[in-house]
Design a protein around this motif. Structure first.
Motif, PDB file in Angstrom:
ATOM      1  N   UNK A 389      37.869 -19.258  -7.277  1.00  0.00           N
ATOM      2  CA  UNK A 389      39.086 -19.966  -6.878  1.00  0.00           C
ATOM      3  C   UNK A 389      39.461 -19.773  -5.416  1.00  0.00           C
ATOM      4  N   UNK A 390      38.953 -18.687  -4.807  1.00  0.00           N
ATOM      5  CA  UNK A 390      39.370 -18.377  -3.445  1.00  0.00           C
ATOM      6  C   UNK A 390      38.169 -17.986  -2.590  1.00  0.00           C
ATOM      7  N   UNK A 391      38.380 -18.097  -1.281  1.00  0.00           N
ATOM      8  CA  UNK A 391      37.428 -17.589  -0.319  1.00  0.00           C
ATOM      9  C   UNK A 391      38.151 -16.545   0.526  1.00  0.00           C
ATOM     10  N   UNK A 392      37.536 -15.362   0.620  1.00  0.00           N
ATOM     11  CA  UNK A 392      38.102 -14.271   1.422  1.00  0.00           C
ATOM     12  C   UNK A 392      37.350 -14.219   2.753  1.00  0.00           C
ATOM     13  N   UNK A 393      38.046 -14.438   3.858  1.00  0.00           N
ATOM     14  CA  UNK A 393      37.430 -14.463   5.176  1.00  0.00           C
ATOM     15  C   UNK A 393      37.786 -13.197   5.945  1.00  0.00           C
ATOM     16  N   UNK A 394      36.783 -12.499   6.472  1.00  0.00           N
ATOM     17  CA  UNK A 394      37.009 -11.334   7.322  1.00  0.00           C
ATOM     18  C   UNK A 394      36.813 -11.776   8.776  1.00  0.00           C
ATOM     19  N   UNK A 395      37.832 -11.552   9.598  1.00  0.00           N
ATOM     20  CA  UNK A 395      37.849 -12.069  10.965  1.00  0.00           C
ATOM     21  C   UNK A 395      38.051 -10.927  11.958  1.00  0.00           C
ATOM     22  N   UNK A 397      38.362 -10.372  16.271  1.00  0.00           N
ATOM     23  CA  UNK A 397      38.477 -10.997  17.601  1.00  0.00           C
ATOM     24  C   UNK A 397      38.458 -12.517  17.503  1.00  0.00           C
ATOM     25  N   UNK A 398      39.136 -13.021  16.464  1.00  0.00           N
ATOM     26  CA  UNK A 398      39.247 -14.462  16.290  1.00  0.00           C
ATOM     27  C   UNK A 398      38.004 -15.133  15.744  1.00  0.00           C
ATOM     28  N   UNK A 399      36.999 -14.345  15.360  1.00  0.00           N
ATOM     29  CA  UNK A 399      35.742 -14.914  14.871  1.00  0.00           C
ATOM     30  C   UNK A 399      35.450 -14.415  13.449  1.00  0.00           C
ATOM     31  N   UNK A 400      35.050 -15.340  12.578  1.00  0.00           N
ATOM     32  CA  UNK A 400      34.701 -14.972  11.193  1.00  0.00           C
ATOM     33  C   UNK A 400      33.384 -14.202  11.196  1.00  0.00           C
ATOM     34  N   UNK A 401      33.420 -12.986  10.620  1.00  0.00           N
ATOM     35  CA  UNK A 401      32.213 -12.153  10.585  1.00  0.00           C
ATOM     36  C   UNK A 401      31.636 -12.016   9.178  1.00  0.00           C
ATOM     37  N   UNK A 402      32.414 -12.349   8.169  1.00  0.00           N
ATOM     38  CA  UNK A 402      31.903 -12.258   6.794  1.00  0.00           C
ATOM     39  C   UNK A 402      32.856 -13.017   5.881  1.00  0.00           C
ATOM     40  N   UNK A 403      32.364 -13.394   4.690  1.00  0.00           N
ATOM     41  CA  UNK A 403      33.237 -14.059   3.720  1.00  0.00           C
ATOM     42  C   UNK A 403      32.711 -13.837   2.303  1.00  0.00           C
ATOM     43  N   UNK A 404      33.626 -13.962   1.361  1.00  0.00           N
ATOM     44  CA  UNK A 404      33.320 -13.734  -0.058  1.00  0.00           C
ATOM     45  C   UNK A 404      34.095 -14.738  -0.898  1.00  0.00           C
ATOM     46  N   UNK A 405      33.527 -15.078  -2.055  1.00  0.00           N
ATOM     47  CA  UNK A 405      34.305 -15.743  -3.089  1.00  0.00           C
ATOM     48  C   UNK A 405      35.120 -14.685  -3.838  1.00  0.00           C
ATOM     49  N   UNK A 406      36.187 -15.119  -4.486  1.00  0.00           N
ATOM     50  CA  UNK A 406      36.978 -14.188  -5.279  1.00  0.00           C
ATOM     51  C   UNK A 406      37.885 -14.921  -6.244  1.00  0.00           C
ATOM     52  N   UNK A 407      38.508 -14.176  -7.131  1.00  0.00           N
ATOM     53  CA  UNK A 407      39.463 -14.755  -8.068  1.00  0.00           C
ATOM     54  C   UNK A 407      40.855 -14.166  -7.819  1.00  0.00           C
ATOM     55  N   UNK A 408      41.812 -14.612  -8.590  1.00  0.00           N
ATOM     56  CA  UNK A 408      43.193 -14.186  -8.379  1.00  0.00           C
ATOM     57  C   UNK A 408      43.339 -12.669  -8.509  1.00  0.00           C
ATOM     58  N   UNK A 409      42.689 -12.117  -9.539  1.00  0.00           N
ATOM     59  CA  UNK A 409      42.862 -10.686  -9.810  1.00  0.00           C
ATOM     60  C   UNK A 409      42.195  -9.796  -8.763  1.00  0.00           C
ATOM     61  N   UNK A 410      41.254 -10.335  -8.003  1.00  0.00           N
ATOM     62  CA  UNK A 410      40.513  -9.485  -7.060  1.00  0.00           C
ATOM     63  C   UNK A 410      41.068  -9.524  -5.643  1.00  0.00           C
ATOM     64  N   UNK A 411      42.138 -10.278  -5.390  1.00  0.00           N
ATOM     65  CA  UNK A 411      42.669 -10.372  -4.027  1.00  0.00           C
ATOM     66  C   UNK A 411      43.137  -9.011  -3.510  1.00  0.00           C
ATOM     67  N   UNK A 412      44.023  -8.358  -4.241  1.00  0.00           N
ATOM     68  CA  UNK A 412      44.550  -7.061  -3.782  1.00  0.00           C
ATOM     69  C   UNK A 412      43.453  -5.998  -3.760  1.00  0.00           C
TER      70      UNK A 412
END
Length: 534
Positions: A389-395, A397-412
């Motif tokens: 349901x979601x995409x988690x973006x790790x940024x 210096x203003x640049x995306x360095x990694x990303x993951x899929x995730x669900x509601x329960x895994x956000x926190x």
């Protein structure tokens, strides 16, 4: 060495023993399995002796069960003497006395510890020890024989008391004698996978027997699954234990199958081969009353009574009619949580958690769902594409360095695991709208009104570095539908290798895999909306 556990209730006497045997030389066994059927290293010990999973230590004759610890040669000779006297009509106590009198130097003979279980108006337990001042003793409580270390003795005593408390609860009979036997077998088997008892000459497959007014009853056939916290991704192996009056057969998915006959057995090779073939057929058909899950990451055991069915509310059996030696288990989210005790289980050995689940028939809707999804489950391990349901973006210096899929329960949980990241953005995949932003250790959108650390307190730590990598491919089976493969891996190279192996194991060929992304993996929150299979 040996470990034998015996006890009795008002209706049955029980004996459970291990299968390890210690010798002073190898006897040409270098070609044997490097491990026991329960993942214990076997072979040469530090003291120069050798230990193998090679002894079936339960005997039965004339409705009497025996277990033997100590010198096998003298012990078998003595048991046969006792059994012969009983067969000609002597009382058990008189038969034992006569056999002892047959050896004027009984206490100077090689050490033996024998336990007898029989039924004479009520269950009876007798121990015979030739190095004890009283050779023969009728027992009432828990009887431990062999040379276990104090921790194992304490462990067995603790859970024996727990099991008996459950057994004696009102209404009496809610826990059957068979369940009590299976619990003790599972307890000792679980201890062995967490503690290297094989180095003390104790371990391998445990087997058990009960003696009731109906005579000697051997343990039901059991299928074990040994895995980490997640059976779909962490399955180490399956092992099944099938026992009868002369032999025990262990079917293994990672090492050679094992057939062991007891010391005094005159069973023929043809009979042993027949047991092996029947045991393999039973595995192929999933014909077990009990499936026992053992978690190597923490001390949890789940015993599922399948009642020989393939469809339980919490577990489904995938039988492959087109493939021998393959058996799949579709594990429910509820069973997954039980196997980890809600992911809050203590690592303390004495805090071992037992879940004993009675047979609960699966509803028709679940049976049909598994049937429709089984093709995806066999190669992909999990089934529920709607959970991304979601995409988690790790940024940085203003640049995306990694990303993951995730669900509601895994956000926190994701934020807690990556709390040192400079900036994290959570995006709703269905709308491309920003759902949450995290910067310098706290949530900045939406505004919480409190620090995120207050939420982190209730989140179980993620203790492993792997995440779930997702691939898709088209199988060459005439079906236009593409399938997903989910693998738990530390990096993309590891993931590709595991995905290729999964496809090859299922289809027998390599397929062009397309990387679809990776999903943040935290075992407690990952399966909130999925259905895994081993």
């Amino acid at each position: 060495m040996t470990y034998s556990v015996a006890w009795k209730t008002d209706t049955a006497a029980f004996i459970v023993t291990d299968s390890a045997v210690t010798t002073s030389n190898d006897h040409g066994n270098a070609v044997e399995n490097r491990t026991t059927s329960f993942c214990e290293l076997q072979g040469k010990l530090d003291n120069g002796n050798y230990v193998y999973e090679r002894a079936y230590k339960i005997f039965s004759k004339s409705n009497i069960a025996y277990s033997l610890a100590g010198d096998a040669s003298f012990g078998v000779e003595f048991i046969e003497d006792v059994a012969f006297r009983i067969e000609v009509g002597l009382d058990v106590e008189i038969a034992i006395k006569g056999a002892i009198d047959n050896y004027p130097n009984f206490k100077y003979k090689p050490t033996i510890e024998i336990t007898l279980a029989y039924y004479d108006g009520q269950p009876q337990l007798v121990t015979i020890k030739n190095k004890r001042s009283t050779f023969v003793r009728f027992e009432d409580g828990l009887v431990l024989s062999g040379a276990p270390k104090n921790e194992l003795i304490e462990y067995t005593n603790t859970f024996y008391n727990v099991f008996m408390d459950d057994y004696l609860k009102i209404p009496q009979g809610s826990v059957s004698d068979e369940e009590l036997l299976v619990k003790m077998i599972a307890l000792l088997q679980s201890y062995g996978i967490h503690n290297y008892t094989i180095g003390n000459g104790i371990g391998g497959a445990y087997t058990g027997v009960s003696v009731t007014s109906n005579g000697v009853e051997y343990q039901p056939d059991i299928c074990y699954l040994i895995s980490g916290e997640n059976p779909a991704f962490d399955c180490q192996k399956m092992a099944t234990v099938n026992a009868n009056e002369h032999s025990v057969c262990i079917i293994n998915t990672d090492i050679a199958d094992v057939v062991i006959s007891n010391f005094n057995s005159d069973v023929t090779d043809a009979c042993r081969t027949s047991l092996l073939e029947k045991s393999r057929d039973r595995f192929d058909n999933g014909e077990y009353k009990y499936f026992i899950f053992m978690n190597t990451f923490c001390h949890v055991v789940c015993i599922v009574n399948m009642d020989f069915s393939r469809d339980h509310l919490l577990l489904s059996i995938d039988v492959r009619e087109d493939r021998q030696g393959a058996l799949g288990l579709v594990v429910s989210t509820e069973l997954q949580m039980m196997l980890n005790d809600g992911y809050k289980v203590s690592r303390n050995l004495q805090d071992t958690t037992f879940n004993c689940i009675p047979f609960i028939p699966a509803p028709e809707a679940k049976i049909n769902f598994v049937k429709n999804e089984i093709k995806k489950l066999r190669v992909g391990k999990i089934s529920n594409p709607a959970r991304l349901k979601y995409k988690f973006l790790i940024i940085e210096s203003g640049r995306q360095v990694d990303w993951y899929y995730g669900n509601q329960d895994s956000i926190i949980p994701f934020l807690k695991y990556n709390k040192d990241a400079e900036f994290i953005r959570v995006v709703d995949l269905s709308t491309d709208m920003v759902t949450l932003e995290f910067e310098n250790g706290d949530i900045i959108f939406p505004e919480l009104g409190y620090h995120v650390d207050e939420l982190f307190i209730n989140i179980v730590n993620k203790e492993r570095k792997e995440d779930v990598y997702i691939f898709d491919f088209y199988p060459n089976d005439g079906d236009d539908e593409f399938l997903f493969v989910y693998v738990l891996a530390t990096d993309i190279d590891d993931a590709f290798h595991k995905a290729e192996l999964s496809v090859y194991n299922e289809y027998g060929y390599e397929s062009a895999l397309v990387f679809s992304g990776k999903q943040f993996y935290h075992p407690k929150y990952f399966f909130s909306e999925s259905l895994p299979e081993t």
